[in-house]
Design a protein around this motif. Sequence first.
Motif, PDB file in Angstrom:
ATOM      1  N   ARG A 228      98.383  51.669  53.225  1.00 53.24           N
ATOM      2  CA  ARG A 228      99.997  51.290  53.121  1.00 53.24           C
ATOM      3  C   ARG A 228     100.207  49.981  53.611  1.00 53.24           C
ATOM      4  O   ARG A 228     101.065  49.189  53.062  1.00 53.24           O
ATOM      5  CB  ARG A 228     100.831  52.253  53.758  1.00 53.24           C
ATOM      6  N   ALA A 229      99.260  49.624  54.637  1.00 59.34           N
ATOM      7  CA  ALA A 229      99.536  48.098  55.174  1.00 59.34           C
ATOM      8  C   ALA A 229      99.009  47.192  54.220  1.00 59.34           C
ATOM      9  O   ALA A 229      99.555  46.000  54.132  1.00 59.34           O
ATOM     10  CB  ALA A 229      98.801  47.954  56.555  1.00 59.34           C
ATOM     11  N   ALA A 230      98.221  47.545  53.127  1.00 62.18           N
ATOM     12  CA  ALA A 230      97.488  46.724  52.212  1.00 62.18           C
ATOM     13  C   ALA A 230      98.369  46.902  50.959  1.00 62.18           C
ATOM     14  O   ALA A 230      98.145  46.175  49.772  1.00 62.18           O
ATOM     15  CB  ALA A 230      96.244  46.847  51.925  1.00 62.18           C
ATOM     16  N   GLY A 231      99.617  47.379  50.987  1.00 63.41           N
ATOM     17  CA  GLY A 231     100.307  47.484  49.712  1.00 63.41           C
ATOM     18  C   GLY A 231     100.938  45.913  49.122  1.00 63.41           C
ATOM     19  O   GLY A 231     100.838  45.996  47.937  1.00 63.41           O
ATOM     20  N   PRO A 232     100.944  45.049  49.906  1.00 65.05           N
ATOM     21  CA  PRO A 232     101.533  44.100  49.336  1.00 65.05           C
ATOM     22  C   PRO A 232     100.425  43.305  48.687  1.00 65.05           C
ATOM     23  O   PRO A 232     100.556  42.595  47.247  1.00 65.05           O
ATOM     24  CB  PRO A 232     101.815  42.954  50.519  1.00 65.05           C
ATOM     25  N   ILE A 233      99.094  43.550  49.113  1.00 62.57           N
ATOM     26  CA  ILE A 233      97.829  42.956  48.341  1.00 62.57           C
ATOM     27  C   ILE A 233      97.724  43.757  46.975  1.00 62.57           C
ATOM     28  O   ILE A 233      97.342  42.962  46.087  1.00 62.57           O
ATOM     29  CB  ILE A 233      96.659  43.219  49.213  1.00 62.57           C
ATOM     30  N   PHE A 234      97.881  44.904  47.116  1.00 64.07           N
ATOM     31  CA  PHE A 234      97.786  45.851  46.096  1.00 64.07           C
ATOM     32  C   PHE A 234      98.762  45.622  44.787  1.00 64.07           C
ATOM     33  O   PHE A 234      98.551  45.478  43.772  1.00 64.07           O
ATOM     34  CB  PHE A 234      97.858  47.374  46.411  1.00 64.07           C
ATOM     35  N   ASP A 235     100.033  45.395  45.249  1.00 66.68           N
ATOM     36  CA  ASP A 235     101.143  45.065  44.431  1.00 66.68           C
ATOM     37  C   ASP A 235     100.981  43.650  43.552  1.00 66.68           C
ATOM     38  O   ASP A 235     100.943  43.718  42.614  1.00 66.68           O
ATOM     39  CB  ASP A 235     102.417  45.132  44.986  1.00 66.68           C
ATOM     40  N   THR A 236     100.410  42.858  44.389  1.00 68.74           N
ATOM     41  CA  THR A 236     100.000  41.450  43.874  1.00 68.74           C
ATOM     42  C   THR A 236      98.948  41.695  42.732  1.00 68.74           C
ATOM     43  O   THR A 236      98.958  41.212  41.561  1.00 68.74           O
ATOM     44  CB  THR A 236      99.316  40.644  44.880  1.00 68.74           C
ATOM     45  N   SER A 237      98.130  42.478  43.207  1.00 70.28           N
ATOM     46  CA  SER A 237      96.751  42.504  42.188  1.00 70.28           C
ATOM     47  C   SER A 237      97.006  43.064  40.840  1.00 70.28           C
ATOM     48  O   SER A 237      96.816  42.846  39.682  1.00 70.28           O
ATOM     49  CB  SER A 237      95.512  43.159  42.900  1.00 70.28           C
ATOM     50  N   THR A 238      98.011  44.049  41.010  1.00 65.56           N
ATOM     51  CA  THR A 238      98.270  44.978  39.790  1.00 65.56           C
ATOM     52  C   THR A 238      99.368  44.144  38.998  1.00 65.56           C
ATOM     53  O   THR A 238      99.258  44.362  37.736  1.00 65.56           O
ATOM     54  CB  THR A 238      99.089  46.281  40.143  1.00 65.56           C
ATOM     55  N   ALA A 239     100.317  43.496  39.511  1.00 63.80           N
ATOM     56  CA  ALA A 239     101.253  42.630  38.663  1.00 63.80           C
ATOM     57  C   ALA A 239     100.280  41.460  38.085  1.00 63.80           C
ATOM     58  O   ALA A 239     100.507  41.134  36.831  1.00 63.80           O
ATOM     59  CB  ALA A 239     102.056  41.721  39.644  1.00 63.80           C
ATOM     60  N   LEU A 240      99.517  41.003  38.499  1.00 69.18           N
ATOM     61  CA  LEU A 240      98.314  40.093  38.113  1.00 69.18           C
ATOM     62  C   LEU A 240      97.722  40.462  36.789  1.00 69.18           C
ATOM     63  O   LEU A 240      97.350  39.827  35.812  1.00 69.18           O
ATOM     64  CB  LEU A 240      97.402  39.154  38.825  1.00 69.18           C
ATOM     65  N   GLU A 241      97.223  41.889  37.146  1.00 69.10           N
ATOM     66  CA  GLU A 241      96.287  42.340  35.956  1.00 69.10           C
ATOM     67  C   GLU A 241      97.340  42.636  34.792  1.00 69.10           C
ATOM     68  O   GLU A 241      96.784  42.129  33.843  1.00 69.10           O
ATOM     69  CB  GLU A 241      96.056  43.838  36.810  1.00 69.10           C
ATOM     70  N   PHE A 242      98.517  42.987  34.949  1.00 77.27           N
ATOM     71  CA  PHE A 242      99.189  43.258  33.805  1.00 77.27           C
ATOM     72  C   PHE A 242      99.746  41.983  33.136  1.00 77.27           C
ATOM     73  O   PHE A 242      99.845  42.024  31.862  1.00 77.27           O
ATOM     74  CB  PHE A 242     100.414  44.435  33.989  1.00 77.27           C
ATOM     75  N   LEU A 243      99.968  40.896  33.933  1.00 81.39           N
ATOM     76  CA  LEU A 243     100.227  39.676  33.287  1.00 81.39           C
ATOM     77  C   LEU A 243      98.956  38.994  32.630  1.00 81.39           C
ATOM     78  O   LEU A 243      99.267  38.518  31.604  1.00 81.39           O
ATOM     79  CB  LEU A 243     100.442  38.573  34.843  1.00 81.39           C
ATOM     80  N   GLY A 244      97.961  39.523  33.011  1.00 83.93           N
ATOM     81  CA  GLY A 244      96.701  39.249  32.203  1.00 83.93           C
ATOM     82  C   GLY A 244      96.554  39.759  31.139  1.00 83.93           C
ATOM     83  O   GLY A 244      95.910  39.210  30.114  1.00 83.93           O
TER      84      GLY A 244
END
Length: 271
Positions: A228-244
């Motif tokens: 859960r503490a890594a949530g912001p890291i995960f959210d960024t990676s998923t947003a960038l994946e779908f932007l890609g």
Amino acid sequence: MPVSSWWHQYRRLQLSWAEPGVLELVLEQPETLNAVDAETHTELTRIWRDIDGDAGVRVVLVRGAGKAFSAGGDFRLVEAIMQDPQVRVRVWKEARDLVYNLINCSKPVVSAIEGPAVGAGLAVALLADIAVAARNARLLDGHVRLGVAAGDHAAIIWPLLVGMARAKYHLLLNEPVSGEEAARIGLVALCVNDGEARDAALNIARRLAQGSPTAIRWTKYALNNWLRAAGPIFDTSTALEFLGFTLPDAAEGLAALRGKRPPQFEASSPL
């Protein structure tokens, strides 16, 4: 044990009682090596909340049917994500919710990994509380090969399991990991002989089902605060994946996978 009332909602996932209190969840598309199509992706997102709310479930054992855990995302789903903004936003939300719903499911989850485990299937396999892999297992995060960022589950858990150096090596180079190597580096908890992952996982699930539910679930909850503490890291990676998915590299990556050839990505980037 009787069939739970919510089971009928799931068509792509096979549900049964392995033993009293041990729910066996099977990705059931053996003709495609259990590739995750649109309907399966939706079901994998929703099911963890139903499991969490079912008092009869003490432990979950998850595996793939046949000789594979999951061959990754169905090409038709990937193409729809690229072409349709509505699908792209829906699947982005599902990808995010799948990870968080699994992390927040109070019941312990044990995965049995035989053969390939890729994409959303790999996310389920590695986010399980205890992952058991056969020697023949082939774990692969294929995002960069497709031409998109490693979103999904990778950024939230690979560095925690294997360290940043190994995570970057496998995620940036699209380098597969065997079941034996996965256990050696800590990506999974246990490696067993081929064909024995399900039996080993069931034995672990049985031990968990016989333990104190409160002690086990609260221990899981506390440990998952690392995720859960890594949530912001995960959210960024998923947003960038779908932007890609909106960029030319993703279209080339999909064409290369379909053509079974090396991709020819753009040599330059404004980044």
